[in-house]
Design a protein around this motif. Structure first.
Motif, PDB file in Angstrom:
ATOM      1  N   ASP A 226      47.100  37.279  32.884  1.00  0.00           N
ATOM      2  CA  ASP A 226      46.056  37.576  33.867  1.00  0.00           C
ATOM      3  C   ASP A 226      46.537  38.581  34.911  1.00  0.00           C
ATOM      4  O   ASP A 226      45.823  39.530  35.262  1.00  0.00           O
ATOM      5  CB  ASP A 226      45.610  36.285  34.568  1.00  0.00           C
ATOM      6  N   ALA A 227      47.745  38.376  35.416  1.00  0.00           N
ATOM      7  CA  ALA A 227      48.271  39.245  36.468  1.00  0.00           C
ATOM      8  C   ALA A 227      48.458  40.670  35.972  1.00  0.00           C
ATOM      9  O   ALA A 227      48.225  41.637  36.715  1.00  0.00           O
ATOM     10  CB  ALA A 227      49.594  38.686  36.992  1.00  0.00           C
ATOM     11  N   ARG A 229      46.718  42.192  33.521  1.00  0.00           N
ATOM     12  CA  ARG A 229      45.395  42.832  33.393  1.00  0.00           C
ATOM     13  C   ARG A 229      44.930  43.344  34.748  1.00  0.00           C
ATOM     14  O   ARG A 229      44.417  44.457  34.868  1.00  0.00           O
ATOM     15  CB  ARG A 229      44.370  41.851  32.822  1.00  0.00           C
ATOM     16  N   LEU A 230      45.097  42.520  35.778  1.00  0.00           N
ATOM     17  CA  LEU A 230      44.680  42.920  37.122  1.00  0.00           C
ATOM     18  C   LEU A 230      45.505  44.108  37.612  1.00  0.00           C
ATOM     19  O   LEU A 230      44.955  45.063  38.180  1.00  0.00           O
ATOM     20  CB  LEU A 230      44.814  41.738  38.079  1.00  0.00           C
ATOM     21  N   GLN A 234      44.181  47.753  38.853  1.00  0.00           N
ATOM     22  CA  GLN A 234      44.489  48.285  40.178  1.00  0.00           C
ATOM     23  C   GLN A 234      45.192  49.636  40.087  1.00  0.00           C
ATOM     24  O   GLN A 234      45.000  50.503  40.945  1.00  0.00           O
ATOM     25  CB  GLN A 234      45.366  47.290  40.941  1.00  0.00           C
ATOM     26  N   ILE A 244      38.454  38.577  33.834  1.00  0.00           N
ATOM     27  CA  ILE A 244      39.290  38.522  35.026  1.00  0.00           C
ATOM     28  C   ILE A 244      39.510  37.061  35.400  1.00  0.00           C
ATOM     29  O   ILE A 244      38.607  36.227  35.293  1.00  0.00           O
ATOM     30  CB  ILE A 244      38.622  39.288  36.202  1.00  0.00           C
ATOM     31  N   ALA A 245      40.724  36.721  35.779  1.00  0.00           N
ATOM     32  CA  ALA A 245      41.006  35.353  36.195  1.00  0.00           C
ATOM     33  C   ALA A 245      40.221  35.040  37.463  1.00  0.00           C
ATOM     34  O   ALA A 245      40.144  35.863  38.380  1.00  0.00           O
ATOM     35  CB  ALA A 245      42.500  35.191  36.453  1.00  0.00           C
ATOM     36  N   SER A 247      40.990  33.175  39.752  1.00  0.00           N
ATOM     37  CA  SER A 247      41.906  33.149  40.901  1.00  0.00           C
ATOM     38  C   SER A 247      42.157  34.548  41.466  1.00  0.00           C
ATOM     39  O   SER A 247      42.605  34.689  42.602  1.00  0.00           O
ATOM     40  CB  SER A 247      43.243  32.518  40.484  1.00  0.00           C
ATOM     41  N   ALA A 248      41.854  35.586  40.659  1.00  0.00           N
ATOM     42  CA  ALA A 248      42.089  36.963  41.104  1.00  0.00           C
ATOM     43  C   ALA A 248      40.899  37.555  41.843  1.00  0.00           C
ATOM     44  O   ALA A 248      41.009  38.650  42.410  1.00  0.00           O
ATOM     45  CB  ALA A 248      42.431  37.839  39.906  1.00  0.00           C
ATOM     46  N   THR A 251      41.411  38.821  45.436  1.00  0.00           N
ATOM     47  CA  THR A 251      42.215  40.041  45.461  1.00  0.00           C
ATOM     48  C   THR A 251      41.379  41.254  45.090  1.00  0.00           C
ATOM     49  O   THR A 251      41.475  42.312  45.716  1.00  0.00           O
ATOM     50  CB  THR A 251      43.409  39.913  44.487  1.00  0.00           C
ATOM     51  N   VAL A 252      40.540  41.106  44.067  1.00  0.00           N
ATOM     52  CA  VAL A 252      39.686  42.207  43.636  1.00  0.00           C
ATOM     53  C   VAL A 252      38.725  42.604  44.761  1.00  0.00           C
ATOM     54  O   VAL A 252      38.501  43.792  45.025  1.00  0.00           O
ATOM     55  CB  VAL A 252      38.894  41.819  42.371  1.00  0.00           C
ATOM     56  N   ASN A 255      39.919  45.078  47.290  1.00  0.00           N
ATOM     57  CA  ASN A 255      40.224  46.424  46.813  1.00  0.00           C
ATOM     58  C   ASN A 255      38.954  47.276  46.846  1.00  0.00           C
ATOM     59  O   ASN A 255      37.971  46.978  46.156  1.00  0.00           O
ATOM     60  CB  ASN A 255      40.785  46.340  45.389  1.00  0.00           C
TER      61      ASN A 255
END
Length: 506
Positions: A226-227, A229-230, A234, A244-245, A247-248, A251-252, A255
């Protein structure tokens, strides 16, 4: 020194070159998703990861659009004859497969003969289409589906997975193994290359019968973490992330160059019980475990609120959904009482099996151990490699007491879920249910009257609830993380993206 008119000519020439390069520059989109389906043959899979890319390569006779409406696909029209025992399809003319082979009635017959034959029997899709007795070619652009029994879900099934039309000559000459790795369809994008575990590269099909796509190149990258892919999104090396996770998401949202796009989807998360061995043989234990879990806490903690609690294995968009079904309440004290009545001592061990490639499911399974510990059960976790879990552990009945069951619900009809997991003999029902359940499931498949079908499907949901075959948790929203350079992005609830109108700004 250049004269004034020479400078003007040079500037004009430069402008023309720049303009020409901007007009003719290839537009490319890169999509990241967690899973590589490992075969591109439509009859080999039930994975959402296949359909998210497969919809760009292949077409069915019917198309289900982003609003979940059925539209003509490779068939221009259809009619139901003989009280549902015959379905006649008029086919598009002038359509070619990516290898130049003609699409026609023979291709349709080949596709379904193959699906219903020995090759189809090796995969998970065949049982969805057993209501088909045979395919009869009427003429080059007309086919009849002769049915064993009326199938009220058939049109929807023809829009997905195993029903994608494949090229007879290509498969006959090259063989199934070659086709798995080098797919040929009629879709808006053509196969370029595939590196297993890494990426699938597609290029535009400029002659696509549904209209030329705006993209020249479409690449799918398979990134399990997952990390990662993010991070790739980015960094700008990926334009869209399909899964997308949750949990992310915060963070998204921080951005400025990326946005979250969400739409109500079909996917559900649950755990299935081993009803033949261990303490979960006892109905009271299964009911107790249902009462031990606070679904709302899971949705808020792990989905960021992008989900809805469910009491059966379907969401509100599914035909068969019952708004009056009363699920098990979150009641730890009642759960303890039921466990005591079942003779289960505090500290009794129970094991949860889940697919190791999904970090979110791992986190949810970890949270499950806390809920179960709260009612006196000592829950252990057993992550299992995905292909082993799907092809060996579950279908062969080798699970522990509780095991992950996630489902895409791609038909948006409860039949497709319920039949495959509650009818005896099905791949995802290793421990059986009951003769009453079998009869209900069989009855609704032969009824054309949708109101009557709805009543029976709701009976199926109630019976499954009463027997606590599963621990239904939630219906997920379908979430995409999309670079703001991407324009014309239309989210598909079922992740079957086609990217016909999508462009990318440089």
């Amino acid at each position: 020194m250049l004269k004034h008119h020479s400078l003007k000519k040079l500037a004009l020439a430069t402008l023309l070159v720049v303009s020409s390069s901007s007009v003719w520059a290839d537009t490319s989109l890169t999509v990241a998703q967690r899973q590589d389906p490992n075969s591109w043959d439509p009859i080999d899979t039930f994975l959402v990861a296949w359909s998210s890319a497969g919809g760009s390569l292949f077409d069915g006779l019917v198309l289900r659009d982003e609003n979940l409406k059925l539209q003509p696909g490779l068939a221009t029209s259809w009619e139901i004859l003989e009280d549902g025992l015959r379905m006649r399809f008029k086919l598009s003319e002038g359509v070619k497969f990516h290898n130049g082979e003609d699409f026609n009635a023979d291709a349709v017959k080949f596709t379904f003969d193959r699906l219903l034959g020995e090759e189809g029997a090796k995969g998970p899709q065949r049982s969805n289409y057993l209501s088909i007795k045979s395919i009869e070619v009427v003429d080059d652009h007309t086919v009849d589906f002769v049915m064993n029994a009326p199938d009220p879900v058939m049109l929807t099934k023809l829009a997905g997975y195993g029903a994608m039309i494949v090229p007879p000559k290509y498969i006959t000459e090259k063989g199934d193994a070659h086709f798995n790795m080098n797919p040929v369809g009629t879709g808006p994008f053509k196969f370029k290359s595939y590196t297993q575990g890494d990426k699938l590269e597609l290029v535009i099909n400029p002659d696509y019968f549904g209209g030329k796509p705006k993209l020249d190149n479409l690449t799918y990258r398979f990134i399990r973490e997952d990390a990662t892919r993010l991070a790739e999104l980015q960094a700008g090396r990926v334009d869209v992330v399909h899964d997308i996770a949750f949990s992310a998401i915060p963070t998204v949202k921080e951005n400025d160059s990326i946005e979250i796009v969400s739409v109500a989807g079909p996917s559900i998360m649950s755990y299935q019980f081993n009803t033949k061995a261990g303490i979960t043989k006892d109905l009271k234990v299964r009911q107790a475990i249902n009462m031990a879990v606070d679904k709302k806490v899971l949705i808020d903690a792990f989905l960021g609120g992008y989900g809805t609690p469910i009491d059966s294995l379907q969401g509100k968009l599914s035909f068969g959904y019952d708004p009056d079904l009363k699920g098990y309440p979150f009641d730890p004290e009642k759960a303890k009482q039921l466990l005591k009545e079942a003779g289960v001592k505090p500290g009794t061990e129970i094991t949860i099996d889940y697919r190791a490639n999904n970090a979110a499911v791992g986190e949810i399974s970890q949270a499950m151990t806390s809920f179960l510990q709260n009612v006196g059960l000592n829950a252990k976790l057993k992550p299992i490699e995905s292909s082993v879990f799907l092809n060996d552990i579950v279908p062969k009945g080798k699970t522990d007491e509780l095991f992950q069951f996630t489902w895409g619900g791609w038909t948006f009809d409860f039949d497709n879920t319920a039949y495959l997991i509650y009818h005896d003999g099905e791949r995802w029902n290793p421990y059986g249910t009951s003769e009453e359940m079998n009869k209900l499931l069989e009855a609704q498949r032969s009824i054309v009257d949708q109101d009557e079908r709805l009543k029976i499907l709701r009976q199926v949901g109630q019976l499954a609830h009463d027997n606590a075959y599963h621990l239904p948790l939630y219906n997920e929203d379908t979430i995409y993380a999309v670079s703001k350079k991407v324009k014309g992005f239309v989210p598909a609830p079922d992740r079957r993206m086609r990217y016909l109108t999508t462009t990318v700004e440089e």
